[in-house]
Design a protein around this motif. Structure first.
Motif, PDB file in Angstrom:
ATOM      1  N   ALA A 232       0.831  -1.203   0.000  1.00 33.05           N
ATOM      2  CA  ALA A 232       0.000   0.000   0.000  1.00 33.05           C
ATOM      3  C   ALA A 232       0.868   1.256   0.000  1.00 33.05           C
ATOM      4  CB  ALA A 232      -0.925  -0.015   1.216  1.00 33.05           C
ATOM      5  N   GLU A 233       1.930   1.243   0.767  1.00 38.43           N
ATOM      6  CA  GLU A 233       2.818   2.410   0.830  1.00 38.43           C
ATOM      7  C   GLU A 233       3.531   2.630  -0.503  1.00 38.43           C
ATOM      8  OE1 GLU A 233       4.580   5.761   1.798  1.00 38.43           O
ATOM      9  OE2 GLU A 233       3.035   4.780   3.018  1.00 38.43           O
ATOM     10  N   ASP A 234       3.905   1.536  -1.146  1.00 42.79           N
ATOM     11  CA  ASP A 234       4.556   1.638  -2.449  1.00 42.79           C
ATOM     12  C   ASP A 234       3.599   2.258  -3.471  1.00 42.79           C
ATOM     13  OD1 ASP A 234       6.629   1.234  -4.350  1.00 42.79           O
ATOM     14  OD2 ASP A 234       5.639  -0.593  -5.033  1.00 42.79           O
ATOM     15  N   TYR A 235       2.344   1.821  -3.420  1.00 39.62           N
ATOM     16  CA  TYR A 235       1.358   2.385  -4.348  1.00 39.62           C
ATOM     17  C   TYR A 235       1.175   3.883  -4.091  1.00 39.62           C
ATOM     18  CZ  TYR A 235      -2.819   3.286  -7.026  1.00 39.62           C
ATOM     19  OH  TYR A 235      -3.693   3.827  -7.923  1.00 39.62           O
ATOM     20  N   ARG A 236       1.032   4.251  -2.810  1.00 37.66           N
ATOM     21  CA  ARG A 236       0.858   5.668  -2.457  1.00 37.66           C
ATOM     22  C   ARG A 236       2.020   6.501  -2.988  1.00 37.66           C
ATOM     23  NH1 ARG A 236       2.971   8.938   1.374  1.00 37.66           N
ATOM     24  NH2 ARG A 236       1.714  10.755   2.007  1.00 37.66           N
ATOM     25  N   THR A 237       3.227   5.981  -2.830  1.00 36.83           N
ATOM     26  CA  THR A 237       4.414   6.718  -3.263  1.00 36.83           C
ATOM     27  C   THR A 237       4.414   6.957  -4.770  1.00 36.83           C
ATOM     28  OG1 THR A 237       5.715   5.808  -1.445  1.00 36.83           O
ATOM     29  CG2 THR A 237       6.936   6.672  -3.329  1.00 36.83           C
ATOM     30  N   GLN A 238       3.974   5.952  -5.519  1.00 37.93           N
ATOM     31  CA  GLN A 238       4.048   6.051  -6.972  1.00 37.93           C
ATOM     32  C   GLN A 238       2.799   6.685  -7.597  1.00 37.93           C
ATOM     33  OE1 GLN A 238       5.723   2.746  -9.265  1.00 37.93           O
ATOM     34  NE2 GLN A 238       6.089   1.663  -7.350  1.00 37.93           N
ATOM     35  N   TYR A 239       1.623   6.359  -7.070  1.00 38.94           N
ATOM     36  CA  TYR A 239       0.395   6.759  -7.748  1.00 38.94           C
ATOM     37  C   TYR A 239      -0.654   7.394  -6.842  1.00 38.94           C
ATOM     38  CZ  TYR A 239       2.128   4.322 -11.832  1.00 38.94           C
ATOM     39  OH  TYR A 239       2.895   3.941 -12.906  1.00 38.94           O
ATOM     40  N   GLY A 240      -0.399   7.492  -5.559  1.00 35.28           N
ATOM     41  CA  GLY A 240      -1.383   8.066  -4.659  1.00 35.28           C
ATOM     42  C   GLY A 240      -1.478   9.579  -4.796  1.00 35.28           C
ATOM     43  N   LEU A 241      -2.659  10.107  -4.492  1.00 39.50           N
ATOM     44  CA  LEU A 241      -2.831  11.560  -4.451  1.00 39.50           C
ATOM     45  C   LEU A 241      -2.420  12.008  -3.052  1.00 39.50           C
ATOM     46  CD1 LEU A 241      -3.653  14.098  -5.951  1.00 39.50           C
ATOM     47  CD2 LEU A 241      -5.981  13.772  -5.090  1.00 39.50           C
ATOM     48  N   THR A 242      -1.165  12.384  -2.943  1.00 40.82           N
ATOM     49  CA  THR A 242      -0.624  12.838  -1.660  1.00 40.82           C
ATOM     50  C   THR A 242      -0.885  14.337  -1.499  1.00 40.82           C
ATOM     51  OG1 THR A 242       1.529  13.336  -2.631  1.00 40.82           O
ATOM     52  CG2 THR A 242       1.198  11.092  -1.789  1.00 40.82           C
ATOM     53  N   VAL A 243      -0.700  14.816  -0.304  1.00 41.57           N
ATOM     54  CA  VAL A 243      -0.857  16.251  -0.047  1.00 41.57           C
ATOM     55  C   VAL A 243       0.103  17.048  -0.926  1.00 41.57           C
ATOM     56  CG1 VAL A 243      -0.541  18.056   1.679  1.00 41.57           C
ATOM     57  CG2 VAL A 243      -1.701  15.927   2.309  1.00 41.57           C
ATOM     58  N   GLU A 244       1.315  16.548  -1.086  1.00 37.87           N
ATOM     59  CA  GLU A 244       2.309  17.239  -1.911  1.00 37.87           C
ATOM     60  C   GLU A 244       1.867  17.291  -3.369  1.00 37.87           C
ATOM     61  OE1 GLU A 244       5.306  17.888  -4.712  1.00 37.87           O
ATOM     62  OE2 GLU A 244       4.585  15.836  -4.363  1.00 37.87           O
ATOM     63  N   ARG A 245       1.344  16.166  -3.883  1.00 42.87           N
ATOM     64  CA  ARG A 245       0.891  16.153  -5.278  1.00 42.87           C
ATOM     65  C   ARG A 245      -0.325  17.051  -5.467  1.00 42.87           C
ATOM     66  NH1 ARG A 245       2.187  10.038  -5.734  1.00 42.87           N
ATOM     67  NH2 ARG A 245       4.061  10.086  -7.039  1.00 42.87           N
ATOM     68  N   ALA A 246      -1.213  17.084  -4.499  1.00 40.60           N
ATOM     69  CA  ALA A 246      -2.426  17.895  -4.611  1.00 40.60           C
ATOM     70  C   ALA A 246      -2.088  19.379  -4.746  1.00 40.60           C
ATOM     71  CB  ALA A 246      -3.333  17.659  -3.413  1.00 40.60           C
ATOM     72  N   LYS A 247      -0.978  19.793  -4.186  1.00 42.41           N
ATOM     73  CA  LYS A 247      -0.570  21.196  -4.288  1.00 42.41           C
ATOM     74  C   LYS A 247      -0.259  21.600  -5.721  1.00 42.41           C
ATOM     75  CE  LYS A 247       1.391  21.392   0.385  1.00 42.41           C
ATOM     76  NZ  LYS A 247       2.652  21.453   1.188  1.00 42.41           N
ATOM     77  N   ARG A 248      -0.008  20.597  -6.571  1.00 42.05           N
ATOM     78  CA  ARG A 248       0.321  20.873  -7.972  1.00 42.05           C
ATOM     79  C   ARG A 248      -0.921  20.944  -8.851  1.00 42.05           C
ATOM     80  NH1 ARG A 248       4.274  16.300  -9.365  1.00 42.05           N
ATOM     81  NH2 ARG A 248       4.433  15.622  -7.208  1.00 42.05           N
ATOM     82  N   MET A 249      -2.067  20.627  -8.297  1.00 44.77           N
ATOM     83  CA  MET A 249      -3.308  20.728  -9.065  1.00 44.77           C
ATOM     84  C   MET A 249      -3.699  22.193  -9.257  1.00 44.77           C
ATOM     85  SD  MET A 249      -5.520  17.654  -7.270  1.00 44.77           S
ATOM     86  CE  MET A 249      -7.047  18.259  -8.011  1.00 44.77           C
ATOM     87  N   ALA A 250      -4.428  22.460 -10.335  1.00 47.17           N
ATOM     88  CA  ALA A 250      -4.911  23.821 -10.573  1.00 47.17           C
ATOM     89  C   ALA A 250      -5.912  24.200  -9.484  1.00 47.17           C
ATOM     90  CB  ALA A 250      -5.576  23.899 -11.942  1.00 47.17           C
ATOM     91  N   PRO A 251      -5.977  25.488  -9.115  1.00 44.07           N
ATOM     92  CA  PRO A 251      -6.893  25.915  -8.046  1.00 44.07           C
ATOM     93  C   PRO A 251      -8.354  25.564  -8.317  1.00 44.07           C
ATOM     94  CG  PRO A 251      -5.316  27.653  -8.548  1.00 44.07           C
ATOM     95  CD  PRO A 251      -5.135  26.596  -9.597  1.00 44.07           C
TER      96      PRO A 251
END
Length: 299
Positions: A232-251
């Motif tokens: 599960a952690e491996d999946y999160r690292t590669q493909y999960g919508l993390t807080v850090e990745r969400a910051k890159r989404m458009a407002p």
């Protein structure tokens, strides 16, 4: 009821449904959502059977609420406590309930192709509540409805669907419906979870985050033991919508998920109810959508 009328009132999938019919269901759902009274007797005297040969909580309860809000009499059937476990076929069960006088049936099952076959033999409208990894039409309709409420128009919308698209009926129904309404759909998935048979571009996670709609799919890790995703952690690292990745989404972009949610796997816990999330509104929108679909079957 003629076979043509029966097919028109049934909802087996969105792949064969035309754009106008999809829009009419969305419009009717908007009508039902706007009604102030909680219960309307439009289907008084009608009997609807919810036949779930596969476990479900959200979908079954959503259908039941929709049916009761329309005034229908509801029969709930669970394979876990039925004679199907003792060898009775799915067809025999549906045929038995038809013989008892139901006016429509809502069916969820695992085997692909069984529902389409049963629909040719049963003389009441049937609604697909999820069949294998084939289709989940009402989920896709409520997803479209959620997007339309947010953006007003689906044409030109960029939608990324991220996760186990290989096994996802949600991804398939959304793909077919969204393309008909002019949206641009792309998949993002680990190499062992792609759907190469579908006519859709597969992109990397960083590219997927640029969309107007970022839809995360539930990942059933037990299906992929020994595969590319080790944990599960491996999946999160590669493909999960993390807080850090969400910051890159458009407002203006929104986060969606059909649920149930693996918090901390495909999406971080903090994002499930963040301002950009529409996960619980999706569930809320399922009731008016299913009211529209059930009314369509029985009116």
């Amino acid at each position: 009821m003629t076979m043509t009328t029966l097919r028109q009132r049934s909802l087996l999938g969105l792949k064969e449904l035309d754009k106008e019919e999809i829009v009419s269901i969305l419009d009717r759902a908007a009508y039902w959502e706007a009604q102030p009274e909680k219960v309307n007797g439009v289907l008084n005297g009608k009997f609807v059977a919810n036949m779930f040969f596969e476990n479900s909580t959200r979908t079954r309860f959503s259908f039941e609420v929709a049916e009761k809000r329309l005034g229908a009499e509801v029969l709930n059937f669970s394979a876990a406590v039925s004679s199907v476990q003792k060898g009775e076929s799915i067809y025999d069960t549906v045929r038995t309930l038809e013989s008892m006088g139901i006016d429509a049936g809502v069916i969820r099952l695992k085997p692909i192709g069984v529902l389409a076959d049963i629909a040719t033999k049963i003389k009441v409208p049937l609604i697909n509540a999820g069949d294998g990894n084939n289709e989940h039409p009402t989920q896709a309709l409520l997803d479209l409805y959620t997007m339309r409420k947010q953006f007003g128009e689906l044409r030109g919308l960029n939608v990324s669907i991220i996760g186990d698209v290989m096994h996802s009926r949600v991804a398939r129904s959304n793909l077919w419906a969204l393309k008909k309404l002019g949206a641009n759909v792309k998949f993002c998935a680990p190499a062992n979870m792609t759907a190469p048979e579908l006519d859709v571009e597969h992109i990397a996670i960083d590219e997927a985050l640029k969309a107007d709609v970022v839809m995360m799919l539930r990942v059933q890790l037990e299906r992929h033991e020994g595969g590319i995703i080790k944990s599960a952690e491996d999946y999160r690292t590669q493909y999960g919508l993390t807080v850090e990745r969400a910051k890159r989404m458009a407002p203006h972009a929104i986060i969606m998920h059909p649920a149930p949610i693996n918090r901390g796997v495909e999406i971080d816990d903090e994002l499930v109810e963040c301002p950009q999330s529409r996960i619980f509104p999706q569930m809320q929108n399922g009731v008016p959508i299913r009211m529209a679909v059930i009314e369509r079957a029985l009116s």
